[in-house]
Design a protein around this motif. Structure first.
Motif, PDB file in Angstrom:
ATOM      1  N   ARG A 171     -72.292  75.966 -19.489  1.00 21.06           N
ATOM      2  CA  ARG A 171     -71.220  76.546 -18.680  1.00 21.06           C
ATOM      3  C   ARG A 171     -71.407  76.232 -17.195  1.00 21.06           C
ATOM      4  N   LEU A 172     -72.665  76.204 -16.741  1.00 22.97           N
ATOM      5  CA  LEU A 172     -72.914  75.861 -15.337  1.00 22.97           C
ATOM      6  C   LEU A 172     -72.456  74.434 -15.055  1.00 22.97           C
ATOM      7  N   THR A 173     -72.699  73.520 -15.974  1.00 21.06           N
ATOM      8  CA  THR A 173     -72.256  72.140 -15.808  1.00 21.06           C
ATOM      9  C   THR A 173     -70.737  72.055 -15.747  1.00 21.06           C
ATOM     10  N   GLU A 174     -70.069  72.805 -16.622  1.00 22.21           N
ATOM     11  CA  GLU A 174     -68.607  72.739 -16.708  1.00 22.21           C
ATOM     12  C   GLU A 174     -67.913  73.455 -15.561  1.00 22.21           C
ATOM     13  N   GLU A 175     -68.495  74.573 -15.093  1.00 19.46           N
ATOM     14  CA  GLU A 175     -67.786  75.453 -14.174  1.00 19.46           C
ATOM     15  C   GLU A 175     -68.421  75.554 -12.796  1.00 19.46           C
ATOM     16  N   GLY A 176     -69.682  75.134 -12.657  1.00 21.50           N
ATOM     17  CA  GLY A 176     -70.376  75.310 -11.387  1.00 21.50           C
ATOM     18  C   GLY A 176     -70.725  76.768 -11.147  1.00 21.50           C
ATOM     19  N   LYS A 191     -80.683  70.431 -20.003  1.00 24.73           N
ATOM     20  CA  LYS A 191     -80.373  69.202 -19.263  1.00 24.73           C
ATOM     21  C   LYS A 191     -80.436  69.386 -17.755  1.00 24.73           C
ATOM     22  N   CYS A 192     -81.128  70.420 -17.291  1.00 22.63           N
ATOM     23  CA  CYS A 192     -81.308  70.649 -15.844  1.00 22.63           C
ATOM     24  C   CYS A 192     -79.963  70.624 -15.115  1.00 22.63           C
ATOM     25  N   ALA A 193     -79.061  71.493 -15.553  1.00 23.37           N
ATOM     26  CA  ALA A 193     -77.719  71.532 -14.965  1.00 23.37           C
ATOM     27  C   ALA A 193     -77.747  71.857 -13.481  1.00 23.37           C
ATOM     28  N   PHE A 194     -78.805  72.518 -13.004  1.00 24.43           N
ATOM     29  CA  PHE A 194     -78.886  72.875 -11.583  1.00 24.43           C
ATOM     30  C   PHE A 194     -78.865  71.636 -10.691  1.00 24.43           C
ATOM     31  N   ASN A 195     -79.343  70.504 -11.203  1.00 23.18           N
ATOM     32  CA  ASN A 195     -79.366  69.293 -10.386  1.00 23.18           C
ATOM     33  C   ASN A 195     -78.009  68.605 -10.297  1.00 23.18           C
ATOM     34  N   LYS A 196     -77.012  69.165 -10.977  1.00 27.79           N
ATOM     35  CA  LYS A 196     -75.646  68.639 -10.877  1.00 27.79           C
ATOM     36  C   LYS A 196     -74.817  69.412  -9.850  1.00 27.79           C
ATOM     37  N   LEU A 197     -75.397  70.459  -9.260  1.00 28.60           N
ATOM     38  CA  LEU A 197     -74.673  71.245  -8.262  1.00 28.60           C
ATOM     39  C   LEU A 197     -74.627  70.490  -6.932  1.00 28.60           C
ATOM     40  N   ASP A 199     -74.128  71.916  -3.922  1.00 25.85           N
ATOM     41  CA  ASP A 199     -74.777  72.694  -2.866  1.00 25.85           C
ATOM     42  C   ASP A 199     -76.293  72.666  -3.067  1.00 25.85           C
ATOM     43  N   ARG A 200     -76.989  71.907  -2.232  1.00 22.38           N
ATOM     44  CA  ARG A 200     -78.439  71.777  -2.371  1.00 22.38           C
ATOM     45  C   ARG A 200     -79.191  72.835  -1.577  1.00 22.38           C
ATOM     46  N   ASP A 201     -78.445  73.723  -0.912  1.00 19.05           N
ATOM     47  CA  ASP A 201     -79.074  74.813  -0.170  1.00 19.05           C
ATOM     48  C   ASP A 201     -79.168  76.092  -0.984  1.00 19.05           C
ATOM     49  N   VAL A 202     -78.787  76.021  -2.247  1.00 16.89           N
ATOM     50  CA  VAL A 202     -78.949  77.162  -3.144  1.00 16.89           C
ATOM     51  C   VAL A 202     -80.432  77.330  -3.452  1.00 16.89           C
ATOM     52  N   VAL A 203     -80.884  78.585  -3.504  1.00 16.17           N
ATOM     53  CA  VAL A 203     -82.268  78.877  -3.860  1.00 16.17           C
ATOM     54  C   VAL A 203     -82.384  78.973  -5.374  1.00 16.17           C
ATOM     55  N   LEU A 222     -82.780  74.071  -3.763  1.00 17.33           N
ATOM     56  CA  LEU A 222     -82.536  73.031  -4.752  1.00 17.33           C
ATOM     57  C   LEU A 222     -82.830  71.639  -4.197  1.00 17.33           C
ATOM     58  N   GLY A 223     -82.428  71.405  -2.946  1.00 23.92           N
ATOM     59  CA  GLY A 223     -82.649  70.100  -2.345  1.00 23.92           C
ATOM     60  C   GLY A 223     -84.118  69.756  -2.191  1.00 23.92           C
ATOM     61  N   ASP A 224     -84.961  70.783  -2.146  1.00 18.34           N
ATOM     62  CA  ASP A 224     -86.403  70.559  -1.967  1.00 18.34           C
ATOM     63  C   ASP A 224     -87.162  70.486  -3.287  1.00 18.34           C
ATOM     64  N   VAL A 225     -86.761  71.309  -4.271  1.00 19.04           N
ATOM     65  CA  VAL A 225     -87.577  71.424  -5.485  1.00 19.04           C
ATOM     66  C   VAL A 225     -86.845  71.026  -6.766  1.00 19.04           C
ATOM     67  N   GLY A 226     -85.559  70.735  -6.692  1.00 15.69           N
ATOM     68  CA  GLY A 226     -84.799  70.423  -7.905  1.00 15.69           C
ATOM     69  C   GLY A 226     -85.386  69.270  -8.690  1.00 15.69           C
ATOM     70  N   ALA A 227     -85.691  68.161  -8.004  1.00 17.04           N
ATOM     71  CA  ALA A 227     -86.245  66.993  -8.686  1.00 17.04           C
ATOM     72  C   ALA A 227     -87.633  67.293  -9.241  1.00 17.04           C
ATOM     73  N   GLU A 228     -88.423  68.071  -8.502  1.00 20.64           N
ATOM     74  CA  GLU A 228     -89.767  68.424  -8.963  1.00 20.64           C
ATOM     75  C   GLU A 228     -89.703  69.267 -10.229  1.00 20.64           C
ATOM     76  N   ILE A 229     -88.787  70.246 -10.258  1.00 18.78           N
ATOM     77  CA  ILE A 229     -88.648  71.085 -11.443  1.00 18.78           C
ATOM     78  C   ILE A 229     -88.279  70.226 -12.654  1.00 18.78           C
ATOM     79  N   GLU A 230     -87.358  69.300 -12.478  1.00  7.34           N
ATOM     80  CA  GLU A 230     -86.948  68.443 -13.593  1.00  7.34           C
ATOM     81  C   GLU A 230     -88.134  67.617 -14.096  1.00  7.34           C
ATOM     82  N   LYS A 231     -88.947  67.104 -13.183  1.00  6.75           N
ATOM     83  CA  LYS A 231     -90.108  66.291 -13.557  1.00  6.75           C
ATOM     84  C   LYS A 231     -91.152  67.148 -14.285  1.00  6.75           C
ATOM     85  N   VAL A 232     -91.473  68.317 -13.726  1.00  9.67           N
ATOM     86  CA  VAL A 232     -92.455  69.207 -14.344  1.00  9.67           C
ATOM     87  C   VAL A 232     -91.967  69.669 -15.719  1.00  9.67           C
ATOM     88  N   ARG A 233     -90.685  69.970 -15.820  1.00  6.76           N
ATOM     89  CA  ARG A 233     -90.109  70.419 -17.083  1.00  6.76           C
ATOM     90  C   ARG A 233     -90.254  69.356 -18.155  1.00  6.76           C
TER      91      ARG A 233
END
Length: 258
Positions: A171-176, A191-197, A199-203, A222-233
Motif C-alpha cells: 500500500r505504501l508503494t501504491e499510495e505513498g 521490497k523496501c517500499a520506503f526507498n520509493k518515497l 521525500d528523503r527527509d522523512v525519518v 531516509l536520505g541518509d540511511v535508506g540505502a544502508e537499511i536495504e543493504k543490511v536487510r
C-alpha cells in the motif's frame, strides 16, 4: 464441543509471552506448530522453544503441519490470497477434526497478536462457515512487532495530538505516505517500499528480528540511511534465509497544534 485457542506469542522473544498466553498453552491438549518450509525452520524452532520452556501439562502434545506456499499474485493479489487461505482452511479443518477430541482443546501459536496482520482468525471463520465441524473460539492477545519496534528504538509510537497509520509495503508503494498520518507503521514490506518515497527527509525507525538475539535496528533520515537499511536487510535475509521486519516513518519535528 471442541475448544480452540488462538494465542499471540509475541514478536519472537520467549520473554514476550504473557501469563495468559502461558496459561493457554497449558490448557491445550494439542499445540499446532506450522512448518513454512526449509527456509523458515527458525520460526518453527522458536515455537518449539516456547513450548519447551513454558508447557508443563504432561498430557499436552504437539502436531506439526506444512503450510502451503502462497502463489505470486495472478490474476490479482486478493484472489491469490483468497485461494491460499482456502487451502489453509482445508488443513485447519482436518487438524481440528482429526487431532482434537470432541471435548478437547487445541491451540494455534500466532506471531505477534492474532488481530494484527495475521490471517488465522479469518481462516478459522472460513472453517466455521463450512459447517463441517463445530468449535468454540478464544483469542489471547500478544505483543506485536510494532510494540517491540517502539521499545527497541526507545520511542513513543505517537506524537502529542497526532495520528498513527498502520499499513503494508504494498500500500505504501501504491499510495505513498498519507497526508493525515503523523506516523506511519509499515509491515509486510518485502521490497523496501520506503526507498520509493520522494521525500528523503522523512525519518525512519527500522527493525528486524525484533526482540530476538539477532535483532537489528537502524534509524535516521531516509536520505541518509535508506540505502544502508536495504543493504543490511538483504544481507540478513540471505544469511538466515528469511527476514521479518517492520518500520515507522514520520516527518521530523513535532506536529503543530491548533
Amino acid at each position: 464441543m471442541r475448544k480452540l485457542l488462538v494465542i499471540g506469542i509475541g514478536a519472537g522473544n520467549p520473554d514476550h509471552m504473557t501469563v495468559q498466553a502461558i496459561s493457554g498453552l497449558n490448557r491445550a491438549d494439542v499445540l499446532f506448530i506450522p512448518d513454512k518450509g526449509a527456509g523458515k525452520t527458525d520460526l518453527a524452532e522458536l515455537r518449539r522453544e516456547i513450548c519447551d520452556r513454558f508447557v508443563t501439562n504432561p498430557k499436552s502434545r504437539r502436531v506439526e503441519f506444512d503450510v502451503p506456499v502462497r502463489a505470486e499474485p495472478a490474476p490479482s493479489y486478493r484472489s491469490t490470497v483468497d485461494d491460499w487461505h482456502e487451502a489453509i482452511a482445508a488443513i485447519y479443518e482436518g487438524l481440528i477434526r482429526d487431532e482434537i477430541a470432541e471435548d478437547g482443546c487445541g491451540a494455534f501459536l500466532i506471531w505477534g497478536d492474532p488481530s494484527l496482520y495475521d490471517s488465522a482468525l479469518r481462516i478459522l471463520e472460513r472453517v466455521r462457515l463450512r459447517g463441517n465441524i463445530a468449535f468454540e473460539l478464544e483469542v489471547i492477545p500478544g505483543i506485536t512487532a510494532i510494540q517491540a519496534l517502539a521499545a527497541s528504538h526507545k520511542m513513543a509510537l505517537n506524537r502529542i495530538g497526532d495520528s498513527i497509520l498502520i499499513t503494508t509495503g504494498r500500500r505504501l508503494t501504491e499510495e505513498g505516505l498519507a497526508g493525515n498520518a503523523g506516523s506511519t507503521v509499515v509491515m509486510l514490506d518485502g521490497k523496501c517500499a520506503f526507498n520509493k518515497l520522494d521525500d528523503r527527509d522523512v525519518v525512519i525507525h527500522w527493525g528486524a528480528y525484533l526482540g530476538t538475539p539477532d535483532e537489528i535496528i537502524l534509524s535516521g533520515l531516509l536520505g541518509d540511511v535508506g540505502a544502508e537499511i536495504e543493504k543490511v536487510r538483504e544481507e540478513a535475509r540471505r544469511d538466515k534465509g528469511w527476514i521479518m521486519d517492520t518500520y515507522l516513518l514520520r516527518k521530523p519535528g513535532e506536529p503543530q497544534g491548533d
